[in-house]
Design an enzyme around this catalytic site. Structure first.
Site, PDB file in Angstrom:
ATOM      1  N   ASP A 161     -11.590  -8.698 -15.027  1.00  0.00           N
ATOM      2  CA  ASP A 161     -12.934  -8.251 -14.648  1.00  0.00           C
ATOM      3  C   ASP A 161     -13.761  -7.936 -15.889  1.00  0.00           C
ATOM      4  OD1 ASP A 161     -12.092  -8.391 -12.026  1.00  0.00           O
ATOM      5  OD2 ASP A 161     -11.648  -6.246 -11.890  1.00  0.00           O
ATOM      6  N   ASP A 190     -11.474 -13.606 -13.257  1.00  0.00           N
ATOM      7  CA  ASP A 190     -11.564 -12.974 -11.942  1.00  0.00           C
ATOM      8  C   ASP A 190     -13.016 -12.578 -11.688  1.00  0.00           C
ATOM      9  OD1 ASP A 190     -10.712 -12.065  -9.481  1.00  0.00           O
ATOM     10  OD2 ASP A 190      -9.896 -10.206 -10.225  1.00  0.00           O
ATOM     11  N   ASP A 194     -16.483  -5.600 -10.316  1.00  0.00           N
ATOM     12  CA  ASP A 194     -15.610  -5.250  -9.198  1.00  0.00           C
ATOM     13  C   ASP A 194     -15.507  -3.736  -9.007  1.00  0.00           C
ATOM     14  OD1 ASP A 194     -15.133  -7.913  -8.815  1.00  0.00           O
ATOM     15  OD2 ASP A 194     -12.944  -7.779  -8.974  1.00  0.00           O
ATOM     16  N   ARG A 243     -18.948 -14.276  -3.699  1.00  0.00           N
ATOM     17  CA  ARG A 243     -18.901 -12.835  -3.958  1.00  0.00           C
ATOM     18  C   ARG A 243     -20.116 -12.350  -4.757  1.00  0.00           C
ATOM     19  NH1 ARG A 243     -12.496 -11.446  -5.208  1.00  0.00           N
ATOM     20  NH2 ARG A 243     -11.651 -12.607  -3.423  1.00  0.00           N
TER      21      ARG A 243
END
Length: 519
Positions: A161, A190, A194, A243
């Site tokens: 992240d 990734d 997040d 996302r």
């Protein structure tokens, strides 16, 4: 099963490289200290001030950042850390102390509070090194670039992240940052942004997220629903597969963002989540809002958004796209004041303001960016958060030909026994109703047609049922008019192939007998 994403992200990177080769260089505005004040949900729960009022130190290595945290009198002593240069694995080591808990493979903001990290001078770049916030509160990260953080391959950092938050995190404001990768999960990357395991009261503003398989998530699984109260505004999401964000439970507010090339899906509200999505600009994208890859439904309230070359999947057992009309299926109350830019201005305003090294510019609400005064909070008086209601429409029928006769029609849903075609058959005895209390009904033509008024005729005995509505340009998503009573509605003459009457609220079951359109 989701499709491989690497080729799409890499293709976007190639396109970006070509564009960069022909761009004209612009002056870079330098920040000397943290500026402005927090916005959105970061203003709630006591507010977010970071290290304001504390000592200011300068750091040019990751070790120096950790040393600054560890040199404080306590883990809550305010501090502003000004960062310049490239921070990477080679210059980041673990530093020990009673006021810190650091690690060598990431910038660790763990079990601390009251910290600001801000890029200054020629800029701050965290190269292949992520920023990890855990068990912390009152954190500001501003004017930095975080790039190419990997969870597999070499080197690895922060679970892949760019910025990751987890485990009882409160009040974080991330502003004017650039977060970027060079591919998707198969290349070792990734999420860019997040939040999981109890993260609340976060704002991401005036930032760029690009060239990644995953923009970010709120909640790591369908059972991780204790996160939320997150605001996203004036950000650019570009060449992201999915996302933007993925939201499981909780509440998110996304306004005035520019979304370009969302390859698989965009705002994915699921597992009981609720998202307020207003005045955003979506371009060259797919499935920009809805519930995807799960049967556990999420919800949204959408208004004022522009859809520019957006395509939609067909509904399925694990696919519930909000489009093409993007009708709302919930309502979300926002507790803080904010000011909306018109969606048509968003791409330009975001281009001028978002990302690191842009001088911390912000929108002033009139489609012109301004540079904030570091000592003066941003204005707090908001413009209306939804288009102002119009004067109740007249009851007289417009003159001329009803262009709906012979046209087509569709909608978001229909109640049993009703039909979309009943609103254009010239028969007041038949009508359309949505499956619930809100919904969309549209008139459409095979070629562009100019109209300047519509007449919504409610069925006998149902007059006054519609209590809030919008008229949308079905081609672009632009709001043409809004109000609180059905009837004759006028607006600037517009050429379009589709016009939509959106019912946002109703006092009883809406029954639209005729949707007349006039030039």
């Amino acid at each position: 099963m989701r499709r491989p994403v690497a080729r799409r992200v890499q293709a976007g990177l190639a396109t970006a490289a070509v564009g960069a080769a022909i761009c004209v260089a612009l002056p870079v505005h330098q920040a000397s200290a943290a500026a402005g004040s927090a916005s959105g949900y970061a203003t709630q729960n006591g507010g977010t001030t970071g290290g304001a009022g504390g000592q200011t130190v300068r750091a040019s290595t990751g070790t120096a950042i950790h040393a600054a945290l560890c040199s404080r009198a306590s883990s809550s002593t305010p501090i502003v850390i000004e960062v310049q240069g490239t921070i990477n694995h080679g210059n980041t080591t673990k530093v020990s102390g009673s006021s810190c808990n650091t690690a060598a493979d990431k910038i660790e903001l763990k079990e601390i509070s009251n910290v600001t990290i801000v890029g200054v001078g020629s800029g701050a770049v965290f190269d292949q090194l992520g920023i990890h916030i855990r068990d912390s509160r009152n954190i500001i990260i501003q004017n930095v670039t975080v790039r190419n953080v990997k969870k597999s391959g070499s080197p690895v950092s922060n679970g892949g992240d760019a910025i990751g938050m987890e485990s009882s995190v409160r009040n974080v404001w991330v502003d004017h940052v650039t977060l970027e990768a060079s591919g998707g999960e198969s290349e070792g990357y990734d999420g860019l942004f997040d939040m999981k395991d109890d993260v609340q009261y976060v704002t991401l503003s005036y930032s760029i997220l690009r060239n990644s398989g995953r923009g970010g998530l709120i909640g790591s699984s369908e059972s991780d629903r204790g996160n939320g109260f997150v605001t996203f505004h004036h950000n650019l999401y570009q060449n992201i597969d999915s996302r933007t964000p993925l939201l499981r439970g909780g509440i998110a507010h996304a306004y005035n963002n520019s979304y370009v090339q969302l390859n698989e899906s965009g705002i994915n509200s699921r597992a009981g989540a609720r998202a307020k999505v207003e005045n955003n600009y979506f371009k060259n994208s797919r499935d920009v809002l809805g519930t995807f890859y799960t049967s556990e439904a999420g919800y949204w309230q959408a208004s004022g958004n522009i859809l520019d070359n957006v395509t939609w999947s067909s509904p399925g057992s694990e696919t519930n796209p909000a489009g093409p009309g993007m009708p709302s299926n919930t309502s979300v109350s926002i507790p803080y004041s904010y000011r909306l830019d018109g969606a048509s201005c968003v791409p330009d305003i975001v281009r001028q303001t978002a990302g690191a090294n842009t001088g911390l510019k912000e929108s002033n609400g009139s489609c012109t960016p301004t540079t904030p005064n570091p000592t003066t909070p941003a204005p707090t008086t908001p413009a209306p958060t939804t288009p102002a209601p119009t004067t109740p429409p007249p009851t007289s029928t417009p003159g001329g030909t009803n262009l709906s006769i012979g046209a087509g029609s569709d909608g978001s849903s229909k109640a049993s026994g009703t039909s979309y075609g009943d609103v254009r058959d010239g028969n007041l005895g038949t009508f359309w109703s949505p499956a619930g209390s809100t919904g969309d009904i549209s008139i459409k033509w095979g070629s562009a047609t100019s109209i300047s008024s519509i007449n919504i005729r409610e069925a006998s005995g149902s007059a006054g049922s519609v209590t809030s509505w919008q008229v949308l340009n079905g081609d672009t998503g632009a709001v043409l008019a809004s109000g609180s009573r059905a009837g004759v509605i006028t607006f600037a003459r517009t050429s379009l192939k589709k016009v939509t009457f959106r019912i946002n609220s109703s006092a009883a079951t809406p029954k639209v007998a005729e949707f007349e359109t006039y030039a």
